[in-house]
Motif scaffolding. Structure first.
Motif, PDB file in Angstrom:
ATOM      1  N   VAL A 146      10.539   4.728  -0.095  1.00 50.83           N
ATOM      2  CA  VAL A 146      10.093   4.966  -1.475  1.00 50.83           C
ATOM      3  C   VAL A 146      10.751   3.984  -2.431  1.00 50.83           C
ATOM      4  N   GLY A 194       8.636  -0.874   4.879  1.00 54.45           N
ATOM      5  CA  GLY A 194       8.925   0.481   4.414  1.00 54.45           C
ATOM      6  C   GLY A 194      10.272   0.981   4.877  1.00 54.45           C
ATOM      7  N   TYR A 224       0.823  -1.205   0.000  1.00 55.09           N
ATOM      8  CA  TYR A 224       0.000   0.000   0.000  1.00 55.09           C
ATOM      9  C   TYR A 224       0.857   1.255   0.000  1.00 55.09           C
ATOM     10  N   LYS A 225       0.207   2.355  -0.356  1.00 56.15           N
ATOM     11  CA  LYS A 225       0.852   3.664  -0.382  1.00 56.15           C
ATOM     12  C   LYS A 225      -0.074   4.645   0.325  1.00 56.15           C
ATOM     13  N   ARG A 226       0.502   5.534   1.101  1.00 53.11           N
ATOM     14  CA  ARG A 226      -0.279   6.530   1.839  1.00 53.11           C
ATOM     15  C   ARG A 226      -0.338   7.846   1.060  1.00 53.11           C
ATOM     16  N   GLU A 267      -3.548   4.026  -1.984  1.00 59.64           N
ATOM     17  CA  GLU A 267      -3.397   3.038  -3.063  1.00 59.64           C
ATOM     18  C   GLU A 267      -3.089   1.690  -2.429  1.00 59.64           C
ATOM     19  N   PHE A 298       9.438   0.485  -1.894  1.00 58.01           N
ATOM     20  CA  PHE A 298       8.080   0.386  -2.412  1.00 58.01           C
ATOM     21  C   PHE A 298       8.101   0.197  -3.925  1.00 58.01           C
TER      22      PHE A 298
END
Length: 93
Positions: free
Chosen positions: A78, A73, A46-48, A56, A81
């Protein structure tokens, strides 16, 4: 990720929330409504968003989840991810 009553979710056993307009994609890259996952626990990447809400979400197959075992993470968030997404989507072609 465990979906409780959307937008309330749990990630790694901690309470969290989906952002307004969040997108959840299944293993075929199709959009999934959060309400259809209520009460389920699914492995995800997931992405915040800028407010810190989960925005996402990509659901993982069992094999993808095994490939990412131990990844988090951390301080290289980044790049790690992006590496995880490349690994997942590279295998889905």
């Amino acid at each position: 990720m465990t979906v409780e009553l959307p937008p309330v979710i749990q990630i790694d056993g901690k309470a969290d929330r989906l952002s307004p307009g969040s997108r959840i994609r299944d293993t075929r890259n199709m959009l999934v409504l959060s309400g259809s996952l209520a009460g389920q626990t699914v492995p995800v990447v997931y992405k915040r968003d800028s407010a810190g809400l989960v925005h996402e979400v990509w659901m993982l197959s069992a094999d993808e989840y095994k490939q990412l075992a131990g990844a988090s993470g951390g301080s290289q968030g980044v790049q790690q991810f992006l590496d995880m997404l490349a690994l997942i989507f590279g295998a889905r072609r």
